[in-house]
Write a protein that holds these residues in place. Sequence first.
Motif, PDB file in Angstrom:
ATOM      1  N   ILE A  61       0.827  -1.208   0.000  1.00 20.92           N
ATOM      2  CA  ILE A  61       0.000   0.000   0.000  1.00 20.92           C
ATOM      3  C   ILE A  61       0.857   1.251   0.000  1.00 20.92           C
ATOM      4  CG2 ILE A  61      -1.709   1.283   1.351  1.00 20.92           C
ATOM      5  CD1 ILE A  61      -2.819  -1.453   2.244  1.00 20.92           C
ATOM      6  N   LYS A  62       2.035   1.197   0.628  1.00 19.48           N
ATOM      7  CA  LYS A  62       2.925   2.365   0.658  1.00 19.48           C
ATOM      8  C   LYS A  62       3.418   2.747  -0.732  1.00 19.48           C
ATOM      9  CE  LYS A  62       4.887   2.158   5.328  1.00 19.48           C
ATOM     10  NZ  LYS A  62       6.105   1.897   6.109  1.00 19.48           N
ATOM     11  N   THR A  63       3.459   1.781  -1.640  1.00 19.85           N
ATOM     12  CA  THR A  63       3.990   2.083  -2.982  1.00 19.85           C
ATOM     13  C   THR A  63       3.031   2.912  -3.809  1.00 19.85           C
ATOM     14  OG1 THR A  63       3.075   0.055  -3.924  1.00 19.85           O
ATOM     15  CG2 THR A  63       5.291  -0.073  -2.988  1.00 19.85           C
ATOM     16  N   ASN A  64       1.811   3.119  -3.337  1.00 15.80           N
ATOM     17  CA  ASN A  64       0.825   3.915  -4.080  1.00 15.80           C
ATOM     18  C   ASN A  64       0.612   5.234  -3.343  1.00 15.80           C
ATOM     19  OD1 ASN A  64      -0.513   1.827  -6.146  1.00 15.80           O
ATOM     20  ND2 ASN A  64       0.072   0.792  -4.261  1.00 15.80           N
ATOM     21  N   PHE A  65       1.187   6.318  -3.883  1.00 15.43           N
ATOM     22  CA  PHE A  65       1.189   7.583  -3.162  1.00 15.43           C
ATOM     23  C   PHE A  65      -0.014   8.462  -3.494  1.00 15.43           C
ATOM     24  CE2 PHE A  65       5.128   6.818  -1.187  1.00 15.43           C
ATOM     25  CZ  PHE A  65       5.973   6.222  -2.107  1.00 15.43           C
ATOM     26  N   LEU A  66      -0.475   8.427  -4.748  1.00 17.04           N
ATOM     27  CA  LEU A  66      -1.610   9.261  -5.108  1.00 17.04           C
ATOM     28  C   LEU A  66      -2.870   8.725  -4.447  1.00 17.04           C
ATOM     29  CD1 LEU A  66      -1.030   9.814  -8.930  1.00 17.04           C
ATOM     30  CD2 LEU A  66      -0.617  11.438  -7.090  1.00 17.04           C
ATOM     31  N   PHE A  67      -3.736   9.617  -3.993  1.00 17.90           N
ATOM     32  CA  PHE A  67      -4.973   9.193  -3.354  1.00 17.90           C
ATOM     33  C   PHE A  67      -5.810   8.320  -4.298  1.00 17.90           C
ATOM     34  CE2 PHE A  67      -9.556  10.038  -2.932  1.00 17.90           C
ATOM     35  CZ  PHE A  67      -9.781   9.395  -1.723  1.00 17.90           C
ATOM     36  N   GLU A  68      -5.911   8.757  -5.567  1.00 18.78           N
ATOM     37  CA  GLU A  68      -6.737   8.009  -6.526  1.00 18.78           C
ATOM     38  C   GLU A  68      -6.226   6.580  -6.687  1.00 18.78           C
ATOM     39  OE1 GLU A  68      -5.512  10.967  -7.004  1.00 18.78           O
ATOM     40  OE2 GLU A  68      -7.196  12.329  -7.407  1.00 18.78           O
ATOM     41  N   GLU A  69      -4.890   6.443  -6.806  1.00 21.84           N
ATOM     42  CA  GLU A  69      -4.321   5.114  -6.964  1.00 21.84           C
ATOM     43  C   GLU A  69      -4.515   4.281  -5.694  1.00 21.84           C
ATOM     44  OE1 GLU A  69      -0.788   5.765 -10.242  1.00 21.84           O
ATOM     45  OE2 GLU A  69      -0.261   5.590  -8.131  1.00 21.84           O
ATOM     46  N   LYS A  70      -4.328   4.918  -4.574  1.00 25.93           N
ATOM     47  CA  LYS A  70      -4.469   4.199  -3.310  1.00 25.93           C
ATOM     48  C   LYS A  70      -5.922   3.764  -3.097  1.00 25.93           C
ATOM     49  CE  LYS A  70      -2.722   4.359   1.416  1.00 25.93           C
ATOM     50  NZ  LYS A  70      -1.864   5.103   2.354  1.00 25.93           N
ATOM     51  N   TRP A  71      -6.872   4.586  -3.534  1.00 28.46           N
ATOM     52  CA  TRP A  71      -8.292   4.237  -3.414  1.00 28.46           C
ATOM     53  C   TRP A  71      -8.600   2.978  -4.230  1.00 28.46           C
ATOM     54  CZ3 TRP A  71     -12.700   3.175  -5.978  1.00 28.46           C
ATOM     55  CH2 TRP A  71     -13.913   3.308  -5.290  1.00 28.46           C
ATOM     56  N   ILE A  72      -8.163   2.972  -5.481  1.00 27.64           N
ATOM     57  CA  ILE A  72      -8.394   1.807  -6.348  1.00 27.64           C
ATOM     58  C   ILE A  72      -7.710   0.575  -5.774  1.00 27.64           C
ATOM     59  CG2 ILE A  72      -7.914   0.806  -8.612  1.00 27.64           C
ATOM     60  CD1 ILE A  72     -10.115   2.784  -8.763  1.00 27.64           C
ATOM     61  N   PHE A  73      -6.489   0.752  -5.304  1.00 30.67           N
ATOM     62  CA  PHE A  73      -5.725  -0.365  -4.762  1.00 30.67           C
ATOM     63  C   PHE A  73      -6.420  -0.946  -3.521  1.00 30.67           C
ATOM     64  CE2 PHE A  73      -2.102  -2.340  -2.536  1.00 30.67           C
ATOM     65  CZ  PHE A  73      -1.590  -3.097  -3.578  1.00 30.67           C
ATOM     66  N   THR A  74      -6.928  -0.077  -2.661  1.00 30.95           N
ATOM     67  CA  THR A  74      -7.650  -0.524  -1.467  1.00 30.95           C
ATOM     68  C   THR A  74      -8.894  -1.312  -1.856  1.00 30.95           C
ATOM     69  OG1 THR A  74      -6.867   1.432  -0.251  1.00 30.95           O
ATOM     70  CG2 THR A  74      -8.767   0.254   0.670  1.00 30.95           C
ATOM     71  N   PHE A  75      -9.625  -0.790  -2.826  1.00 22.76           N
ATOM     72  CA  PHE A  75     -10.822  -1.480  -3.319  1.00 22.76           C
ATOM     73  C   PHE A  75     -10.463  -2.863  -3.862  1.00 22.76           C
ATOM     74  CE2 PHE A  75     -13.659  -2.644  -6.794  1.00 22.76           C
ATOM     75  CZ  PHE A  75     -14.917  -2.493  -6.228  1.00 22.76           C
ATOM     76  N   GLN A  76      -9.387  -2.928  -4.636  1.00 25.60           N
ATOM     77  CA  GLN A  76      -9.017  -4.196  -5.265  1.00 25.60           C
ATOM     78  C   GLN A  76      -8.487  -5.214  -4.256  1.00 25.60           C
ATOM     79  OE1 GLN A  76      -6.417  -3.038  -8.471  1.00 25.60           O
ATOM     80  NE2 GLN A  76      -8.123  -2.529  -9.817  1.00 25.60           N
TER      81      GLN A  76
END
Length: 475
Positions: free
Chosen positions: A296-311
């Motif tokens: 999760i730390k590797t995704n810094f942008l909020f948008e990317e982190k949101w998608i990553f969390t969802f996935q």
Amino acid sequence: MMILEDEPWIRKGIENMLPWGDMGIDYVGFASNGKKGLELLDTYRPDIVITDIKMPIMNGITFLENIRKMGLNRIKVIILTGYDDFIFTKKAIQLGATDYILKPIDPHELKETVIKAIHTIKQENQTSLNVSRVQVANYLYEQVMHTSKPAYEEFILPFPYFSLLISTEPLSKQILKTDYSLCDYFSFQFGYAMVYTLCFQNEISYKEMLKGRLSTLQYASNNLGISKLYSSERNHIVDAFQEAQINLQKNLKHGIKIEDLNRKKFYLSKEQEKEILSLLQMGEKTKLLQFMKELIKTNFLFEEKWIFTFQIYTFLSRYLNKPNNIINNNSLFYKLKIANCNEDLDMITEEEIFPLLDQIIGEWNKSPSDIGKRAKKYIDENFVNPLLSLTLVADTLKTSPSYLSHIFKNELNVNFIEYLTEKRVLCAKEKLLNTKMPAYLISEAVGFNDSKYFNRVFKKQTGLTPKQFREISNT
């Protein structure tokens, strides 16, 4: 309904004998012999054929033989016969005629016979939908869980067009009522959500559904995503699923440019998925938490982190034995909707996603090899059931369909569909060699609901059609 009768006065008598429209029957046309009747099958596409036995050029028995060879077992054939035609009537019953009616025709007997045929058709249509649900669910689990392509995915849905809808909440029957816009539907649970396969006759029906009931639903709830319309003759199941999932993400979080983010398809790679599964399987919760935090730390942008969390959530939820409890409270999806910063997402990860790890580790308390052996044994004993599914076997073994699919692929070196199909084809070979049963009956006896699908699968595995296999083996 279609009528085959060479005597015009008898045909007209049948046409006017009963109020067909009031019985829910569309009388589409007639032919004066079996040969003409075969030529008109594509035009009329009848569910019921009422045919005389004795006709010129091609009689009713030969007509019935031909439609059975064509694999059109869905057509219910009612034979009109006389007292002196007993031998022909017996042959018709052996060929699978639905029923027979003695001449002169009694209106009450005709009505009862046709009503019985309608009841059978409705039952078979429901079974066909249930089998399609099993096939779509099996295929999705095999295809989404693994990069390799299943060997036997060439099924065709029972309507010309379909669309997949993914919802985090079960939809009401009122929304899904069948009418001119929606032919039929079937659903199944896939991890975190319900997947609905919506069946349509044409593009217009699909557009009507979008403008009407689904438009109202999307305004009331953002917890769903729907794919575009796809042809049932080609396999677009995974394409439709991924599109519906992306549209669900769009609806859950307005303002995120998901089109740009999803160019990478999935942020959670297959290698990362395998590592998570391996740590889950070993019960290494501490290592797993550290691994996921680093991801999760590797995704810094909020948008990317949101998608990553969802996935991550959608991935993990597929490995829960009974995720209904999580779906019903719907707290994660609400929190995702209102999340506006990385701190919100960190809280969701801590409060909603990490607790799933304990549940999954707690459920996987048996060795994979033990689960695999028990799964194969269950399939060996139940493969003739056309509704046998990955979900049914997983429920029996008290594990998740996704985990069972993972075990088949990684522990047994074969996927679920392949193993099930090989059992069915092997049994079909034995019956082709040792019995005189027609291929369409063998198809049903070994668990294939559709004889055309059986023929395709059998040829794909053996290089021969069932008929060729029997002829070559008996020479």
